[in-house]
Enzyme design. Structure first.
Site, short mmCIF file in Angstrom:
data_model
loop_
_atom_site.label_atom_id
_atom_site.label_comp_id
_atom_site.label_asym_id
_atom_site.label_seq_id
_atom_site.Cartn_x
_atom_site.Cartn_y
_atom_site.Cartn_z
N SER A 228 0.82 -1.20 0.00
CA SER A 228 0.00 0.00 0.00
C SER A 228 0.87 1.26 0.00
O SER A 228 1.66 1.45 -0.91
CB SER A 228 -0.94 -0.06 1.21
OG SER A 228 -2.00 0.84 1.06
N ASP A 454 -9.30 -4.11 -5.63
CA ASP A 454 -8.74 -3.58 -4.39
C ASP A 454 -9.42 -2.24 -4.10
O ASP A 454 -9.35 -1.32 -4.92
CB ASP A 454 -7.23 -3.38 -4.55
CG ASP A 454 -6.53 -2.94 -3.28
OD1 ASP A 454 -7.13 -2.20 -2.48
OD2 ASP A 454 -5.36 -3.32 -3.09
N HIS A 482 -7.63 -5.88 -0.22
CA HIS A 482 -6.51 -4.95 -0.30
C HIS A 482 -5.19 -5.69 -0.17
O HIS A 482 -4.91 -6.28 0.87
CB HIS A 482 -6.65 -3.91 0.82
CG HIS A 482 -5.56 -2.89 0.84
ND1 HIS A 482 -5.11 -2.26 -0.29
CD2 HIS A 482 -4.82 -2.39 1.86
CE1 HIS A 482 -4.16 -1.40 0.04
NE2 HIS A 482 -3.95 -1.47 1.32
#
Length: 512
Positions: A228, A454, A482
């Site tokens: 991320s 996602d 995610h």
């Protein structure tokens, strides 16, 4: 809403832990083999003012469950290395097999603790293949957790900042004025309680710290696994130190070229898409609080949000459940499709006028326990880092136009994702960052992993980053949730493991 939703793999970990979907039941801890209690630096040539940092020897101590912990020192200001120092917290799990070096891991955020991620969730962060080949090293970036940290509010003040209902109609002059004052007060508290560090928690400074950690760990090249926001940190490192990149995996990518509004817009659409996927699964299953079609179910959620926005539900602890908090409670389980059942439970309760479970989800997202104590400084760090990493425009006309666009493109979630520029436009330290593609010429191949649905870091960002990097290679996971490595399927895991262990890059996107 005044604070954009953060994108971090740590959110999924915290959700699982907070709701007792216990990770520890599937973790087998290894006691590391006997190794040196110190790490010898690489001894590379640096300027005189950096020698005290790049030449430091790390002393490791046992910190439970087969882990070793230490702290490194880094310059407060990389432009003036002699002007003060900060500390960076690290944890490592020593390689159980033939060691290739250190693998530094960042869970995302910004504001996520890599120390807690690796120390408490080793088997979630990496699989046994990587644990055999690498010392798995978690670190808290500057401003975060056990490193020299951003400090802003007391728990009671944080409750007000995160959960208080802003009076007035959303987007009105009075509402914007209240949001602005809350942001000014928060920023001033951060400046007072954090001090000089506050203006030096940008991602470029954190990437320079990352190179320092590489060197003091004794690695001539950086091996890195970033999730991320950690993908942006990794890409930034690659742009600064292309010749020092070893093997780098960026999972759940952020597009470095995306503006602040681009991020908000694409995230709004991502969470809307994930919510529709949840609704489809809910209606096809049992104990779903909705009926009719997916569109009808989404419309019900939209009405529910409008209802609590106008008339918040009071919780037993006195807090009121408004639309912003309910959106947080909705977004949180969308990070991981295995948590969708909690959404059904929460929606059913809110439809009955009950706020308790919605607050359980929102509190888990904010790492707040039932006593009102916050387990980390992730909210403060998130704001401080993002305020230095993006440019902001809090002109009311601009924000209203953007809010209308968000509401059009994401009719359920979008209306509550606008006006996010207010917080950082009123931050004590103004950004000097410019957003743009990161190409990082001169690196070896870099693996970029993207999940097609996602919600937090939508797939388009992974495609963009893989194209922008001069040697980016995309690995696609067709699915929900995610990030993908170590939580999707063997196709993704094998691609990542083969690359990190053997340097093998897929000939083409395996489309897992």
């Amino acid at each position: 809403m005044s604070r954009r939703r953060r994108a971090g793999r740590l959110a999924a970990v915290a959700l699982v832990a907070a709701l007792s979907v216990t990770l520890s039941g599937c973790v087998t801890w290894f006691m590391p083999p006997k190794t040196s209690a110190t790490s010898a630096p690489t001894g590379e040539t640096v300027t005189a003012d950096l020698k005290p940092y790049y030449g430091q020897i790390l002393s490791w101590t046992s910190c439970g469950s087969g882990m070793q912990c230490t702290k490194a020192k880094a310059p407060l200001d990389w432009k003036n290395p002699s002007g003060g120092e900060i500390s960076l917290a690290l944890v490592r799990h020593v390689a159980t097999g033939k060691r290739l070096g250190s693998l530094l891991v960042n869970p995302g955020g910004p504001g996520g603790s890599g120390v807690e991620f690796v120390k408490n969730n080793l088997d979630y962060a990496t699989d046994k293949t990587l644990q055999s080949s690498y010392d798995i090293v978690g670190f808290d970036p500057r401003g975060v957790g056990a490193s020299t940290a951003v400090k802003c509010y007391s728990p009671a003040q944080m409750d007000t900042y995160l959960y208080a209902i802003t009076p007035g109609d959303r987007g009105s002059d009075a509402w914007i004025a209240e949001q602005k004052q809350a942001s000014v007060d928060f920023g001033l508290a951060c400046e007072k309680n954090t001090g000089a560090l506050l203006k030096h928690v940008d991602t470029v400074s954190a990437a320079r710290d990352l190179d320092l950690l590489r060197a003091v760990l004794g690695d001539t090249k950086l091996s890195y696994l970033g999730y991320s926001y950690g993908t942006y940190l990794g890409a930034t490192y690659a742009s600064l130190y292309p010749g020092k990149v070893g093997r780098m995996v960026l999972d759940g990518a952020i597009d470095p070229a995306a503006s602040n509004f681009d991020v908000t817009k694409v995230q709004s659409e991502g969470f809307e898409s994930a919510l529709r996927a949840y609704m489809k699964a809910c209606l096809a299953g049992k104990d779903c609080p909705f009926s009719g079609s997916v569109d009808q179910g989404m419309a019900t959620i939209g009405r529910l949000l409008k209802t609590v926005d106008a008339s918040p539900i009071r919780n037993a602890d006195g807090r009121e459940l408004g639309a912003n908090t309910l959106v947080t409670a909705i977004i949180y389980p969308l990070y991981d499709s295995t948590a969708w059942s909690y959404l059904s439970q929460m929606f059913g309760d809110v439809m009955k006028g009950k706020a308790a479970f919605a607050f359980t989800l929102a509190d888990a997202y904010n790492n707040r326990d039932s006593s009102g104590t916050y387990g980390d400084n992730s909210t403060e760090a998130f704001m401080a880092i993002n305020c230095l990493d993006y440019a902001y425009d809090a002109n009311p006309a601009t924000m209203r136009a953007q809010a209308a666009e968000l509401s059009k493109d994401a009719p359920v979630i979008g209306p509550y994702m606008g006006y996010g520029d207010i917080g950082c436009a009123n931050w004590p330290d103004k950004t000097t960052a410019t957003r743009g593609p990161i190409t990082a010429p001169g690196t070896p191949p870099i693996l970029v992993v993207g999940t097609t649905n996602d919600p937090a870091t939508p797939y388009v960002w992974a495609k963009n980053l893989a194209k922008e990097l001069s040697k980016g290679h995309l690995v696609t996971y067709k699915g929900e949730g995610h990030t993908a490595y170590n939580k999707s399927n063997s196709c993704v895991n094998d691609a990542v493991d083969h690359y990190l262990v053997s340097g093998t890059v897929p000939a083409s996107d395996p489309m897992c």
